[in-house]
Design an enzyme around this catalytic site. Structure first.
Site, PDB file in Angstrom:
ATOM      1  N   SER A  50       0.752  -1.437   0.114  1.00 31.06           N
ATOM      2  CA  SER A  50       0.065  -0.126  -0.062  1.00 31.06           C
ATOM      3  C   SER A  50       0.820   1.257   0.001  1.00 31.06           C
ATOM      4  O   SER A  50       0.339   2.267  -0.520  1.00 31.06           O
ATOM      5  CB  SER A  50      -0.912   0.095   1.097  1.00 31.06           C
ATOM      6  N   LYS A  53       0.281   4.907   6.604  1.00 31.38           N
ATOM      7  CA  LYS A  53      -0.466   5.741   5.635  1.00 31.38           C
ATOM      8  C   LYS A  53       0.026   7.114   5.497  1.00 31.38           C
ATOM      9  O   LYS A  53       0.793   7.524   6.485  1.00 31.38           O
ATOM     10  CB  LYS A  53      -1.912   5.689   5.872  1.00 31.38           C
TER      11      LYS A  53
END
Length: 132
Positions: free
Chosen positions: A5, A51
């Site tokens: 990711s 993130k």
């Protein structure tokens, strides 16, 4: 933390990074757009994920500019006490596009540097442009 990711910023595995936890605990409201953060996964509380912050409380963010998970015209206001986070590799990331704004209570800290492998040493900086 493993998985695709955050490619190309972070590899799937095999990297050593510096996580700054204390500054976030002392000043939790000083997160900035573009910062890499670590947080408890809203989908699996046993996992720690990484993130990038793209929205702060009060910001209006496009839910999914890529159009992969939502219409690119859909927007949301980030509520007080929350942030909007995304993975750098949008096609392979489960992030706020899936679970919405994330409570700041789930944020553990910030990634400040990659220190291994040595040939990829990096001081992480904010890379997001904010348009008013």
């Amino acid at each position: 933390m493993t998985g695709p990711s955050m490619l190309p910023t972070l590899d799937n595995s095999g990297e050593l990074v510096v996580e700054s936890i204390l500054p976030h605990r002392l000043f939790p409201n000083h997160l900035g757009r573009g910062e890499l953060i670590t947080l408890t996964s809203p989908l699996d509380p046993s996992r720690i994920i990484c993130k990038r912050v793209i929205g702060l409380p009060g910001d209006v963010v496009c839910v999914d500019p890529t159009g992969l998970k939502a219409h690119s015209t859909e927007h949301v206001v980030v509520p007080k006490g929350h942030v909007w986070v995304v993975g750098d590799n949008a096609a392979w990331s489960r992030d706020s596009r899936d679970y919405g704004p994330v409570s700041m209570a789930l944020v553990r800290g910030r990634l400040s540097a990659r220190i291994y492998p040595l040939d990829r040493f990096t001081i992480f900086s904010k890379t997001t442009t904010y348009i008013e």
